[in-house]
Design an enzyme around this catalytic site. Structure first.
Site, PDB file in Angstrom:
ATOM      1  N   ARG A 102      18.268  32.187   6.644  1.00 31.29           N
ATOM      2  CA  ARG A 102      16.968  32.813   6.977  1.00 31.29           C
ATOM      3  C   ARG A 102      17.248  33.783   8.120  1.00 31.29           C
ATOM      4  NH1 ARG A 102      11.008  30.343   7.838  1.00 31.29           N
ATOM      5  NH2 ARG A 102      11.215  30.505   5.584  1.00 31.29           N
ATOM      6  N   HIS A 129      11.437  36.862  -0.047  1.00 32.18           N
ATOM      7  CA  HIS A 129      11.366  35.401   0.132  1.00 32.18           C
ATOM      8  C   HIS A 129      11.425  34.767  -1.264  1.00 32.18           C
ATOM      9  CE1 HIS A 129      10.832  31.684   2.014  1.00 32.18           C
ATOM     10  NE2 HIS A 129       9.628  31.799   2.548  1.00 32.18           N
ATOM     11  N   GLN A 132      10.374  31.038  -1.969  1.00 30.41           N
ATOM     12  CA  GLN A 132       8.927  30.835  -1.917  1.00 30.41           C
ATOM     13  C   GLN A 132       8.276  31.304  -3.217  1.00 30.41           C
ATOM     14  OE1 GLN A 132       6.909  29.484   0.732  1.00 30.41           O
ATOM     15  NE2 GLN A 132       5.516  29.465  -1.009  1.00 30.41           N
ATOM     16  N   ASP A 220      -0.995  36.278   2.969  1.00 26.93           N
ATOM     17  CA  ASP A 220       0.022  35.845   3.935  1.00 26.93           C
ATOM     18  C   ASP A 220      -0.411  36.367   5.312  1.00 26.93           C
ATOM     19  OD1 ASP A 220       2.358  34.889   5.105  1.00 26.93           O
ATOM     20  OD2 ASP A 220       3.648  36.479   4.311  1.00 26.93           O
ATOM     21  N   CYS A 259       1.734  31.040   1.285  1.00 26.84           N
ATOM     22  CA  CYS A 259       3.066  30.458   1.504  1.00 26.84           C
ATOM     23  C   CYS A 259       3.111  29.545   2.714  1.00 26.84           C
ATOM     24  CB  CYS A 259       4.109  31.566   1.630  1.00 26.84           C
ATOM     25  SG  CYS A 259       3.845  32.647   3.052  1.00 26.84           S
ATOM     26  N   ARG A 287       8.172  23.982  -3.248  1.00 25.04           N
ATOM     27  CA  ARG A 287       9.378  24.530  -2.618  1.00 25.04           C
ATOM     28  C   ARG A 287      10.550  23.572  -2.862  1.00 25.04           C
ATOM     29  NH1 ARG A 287       9.115  28.068   1.651  1.00 25.04           N
ATOM     30  NH2 ARG A 287      11.363  28.122   1.342  1.00 25.04           N
TER      31      ARG A 287
HETATM   32  N1  NVA Z   1       5.691  36.840   5.913  1.00 25.46           N
HETATM   33  C1  NVA Z   1       5.938  35.627   6.665  1.00 25.46           C
HETATM   34  C2  NVA Z   1       6.305  34.507   5.733  1.00 25.46           C
HETATM   35  C3  NVA Z   1       6.554  33.200   6.405  1.00 25.46           C
HETATM   36  C4  NVA Z   1       6.954  32.124   5.458  1.00 25.46           C
HETATM   37  C5  NVA Z   1       7.045  35.881   7.669  1.00 25.46           C
HETATM   38  O1  NVA Z   1       8.029  36.525   7.327  1.00 25.46           O
HETATM   39  O2  NVA Z   1       6.910  35.440   8.815  1.00 25.46           O
HETATM   40  N1   CP Z   2       6.674  29.261   3.650  1.00 27.19           N
HETATM   41  C1   CP Z   2       7.743  29.092   4.430  1.00 27.19           C
HETATM   42  O1   CP Z   2       8.834  29.631   4.214  1.00 27.19           O
HETATM   43  O2   CP Z   2       7.535  28.207   5.455  1.00 27.19           O
HETATM   44  P1   CP Z   2       8.482  27.973   6.700  1.00 27.19           P
HETATM   45  O3   CP Z   2       8.491  29.238   7.511  1.00 27.19           O
HETATM   46  O4   CP Z   2       7.862  26.822   7.440  1.00 27.19           O
HETATM   47  O5   CP Z   2       9.862  27.640   6.219  1.00 27.19           O
END
Ligand code: NVA
Ligand code: CP
Length: 300
Positions: A102, A129, A132, A220, A259, A287
Site C-alpha cells: 500500500r 485499489h 477493494q 468515497d 469502501c 475483502r
Molecule cells: N480513496 C481512499 C480509499 C481508502 C480505502 C484513500 O485513498 O484514502
Molecule cells: N477500504 C480499505 O482499503 O480500508 P483500509 O484503508 O482500512 O484498509
C-alpha cells in the site's frame, strides 16, 4: 496472471475467475471447511499508508489459507529510511512467496513488481485499489446474481476508487456513470480506457444525472490519504456531492457501497449509510474472500 498491480491488468474473464473462487472460499468458510493451499508460505505486507481492512483481511486471509503474513511499515523498516524499492523487492523475494504493498505512486507498485521474483499485490495506490473493487464487484454480484447490464454510479472524487470502479465495472459489462466536481475528475488513463472500451460510460458534474436509474451507488471520502492538507478546499468543492436520500430517490432502489472508512455526514448521510449498512459491511467482509482468491491464484 503474475501480479495484481491495477484493475486495468485484469480481463473480464480474470475478474470472473477471481469472483467465482472468492464465492467458493466464502461458502467453504461458512461451512467450516479448512483448506490450506498456502501452507508454509509467507506474504510480506508493506504499508506506507494507514489501514484497518486491508491489513486485517490480508493477515487473516493468509492465516486461513495456511500461510503467514508479515506487517512492514515505513516507521520500522528500512523502506522509511530510503532503501531503494528495487533492493527491497529482491530481498523480500528471497524470504517470502508474495508481497502486498500500500503506497502512494503507482510507479512504486510497478517497480516493486519489476524487481520482484514473487507475485506483487496492490493494496492501494493513489491510482488504483484493485482488491477493494474485486470485493465490490463480488458484493454487487451476490445481490443481483449478475453484473452485466447493471448501472453502476460513482459520486465524488475521481480518485483511486473511481479509477478502479470505472475500469472494473466496464470490464464486467456494467454501464458506468460518474459525477465529480470540475477539477476532480478521474485519471486520464481511466477516462481514456472508458472512452475506448466501447461500453456505456458517462462523466458529469451533476450527481442526479449520474444516479438516475442506478442499480448501485458508490461513494468515497473527499480527501484521500495523502490529501489531508486539501481537506477544507475539498469540503467546499464537494458540497453538492453527498449521497443523501434525495439522490437515492432517482435511483432504481439502488444498493449503496462505500469502501470505508466513511466520513458520515460528508460524502454520505448517516441516514443513507445506516439504511445500507448491511450491504456496506458485506462489502467490507468480502475483502477477505476476494483477497484469499487472489492470493490462492497467485501464490498457491
Ligand atoms: N480513496 C481512499 C480509499 C481508502 C480505502 C484513500 O485513498 O484514502
Ligand atoms: N477500504 C480499505 O482499503 O480500508 P483500509 O484503508 O482500512 O484498509
Amino acid at each position: 496472471m503474475k501480479h495484481l498491480l491495477k484493475m486495468m491488468d485484469l480481463s473480464g474473464q480474470d475478474i470472473e475467475r477471481i469472483l467465482n473462487l472468492a464465492d467458493a472460499l466464502k461458502l467453504e468458510q461458512r461451512q467450516g471447511v479448512m483448506r490450506h493451499p498456502l501452507k508454509g508460505k509467507t506474504l510480506a505486507m508493506i504499508f506506507e499508508k494507514n489501514s484497518t481492512r486491508t491489513r486485517v483481511s490480508f493477515e487473516v486471509g493468509m492465516y486461513q489459507l495456511g500461510g503467514h503474513a508479515i506487517f512492514l511499515s515505513n516507521a520500522d523498516s528500512q523502506i522509511g529510511r530510503g532503501e531503494p524499492i528495487q533492493d527491497t523487492a529482491r530481498v523480500l523475494s528471497r524470504y517470502c512467496n508474495g508481497i502486498m504493498i500500500r503506497t502512494y505512486a503507482q510507479e512504486t507498485v510497478d517497480q516493486l513488481a519489476e524487481w520482484s521474483s514473487v507475485p506483487v499485490i496492490n493494496g492501494l495506490s493513489d491510482q488504483s485499489h484493485p482488491c477493494q473493487v474485486l470485493a465490490d464487484l463480488m458484493t454487487v454480484r451476490e445481490r443481483f446474481k449478475k453484473l452485466s447490464g447493471l448501472k453502476l454510479c460513482y459520486i465524488g472524487d475521481g480518485n483511486n476508487m473511481a479509477n478502479a470502479l470505472i475500469i472494473g465495472g466496464l470490464k464486467c459489462g456494467m454501464s458506468v456513470s460518474v459525477a465529480c466536481p470540475e477539477g476532480y475528475e478521474p485519471g486520464a488513463k481511466s477516462l481514456e480506457f472508458a472512452l475506448h472500451a466501447g461500453g456505456d460510460f458517462t462523466l458529469t458534474a451533476d450527481p442526479k444525472k449520474a444516479a438516475e436509474g442506478a442499480d448501485v451507488v458508490f461513494t468515497d471520502v473527499w480527501a484521500s490519504m495523502g490529501q489531508e492538507k486539501e481537506t477544507a478546499a475539498r469540503k467546499k468543492a464537494f458540497a453538492g456531492f453527498c449521497v443523501n436520500s434525495e439522490l437515492m430517490k432517482v435511483t432504481n432502489s439502488a444498493m449503496v457501497q462505500h469502501c470505508l472508512p466513511a466520513h458520515h455526514g460528508e460524502e454520505i448521510t448517516e441516514e443513507v449509510f445506516e439504511a445500507h449498512a448491511t450491504e456496506i459491511f458485506d462489502e467490507a467482509e468480502n475483502r477477505l474472500h476476494a483477497q484469499k482468491a487472489v492470493m490462492e491464484l497467485l501464490m498457491a
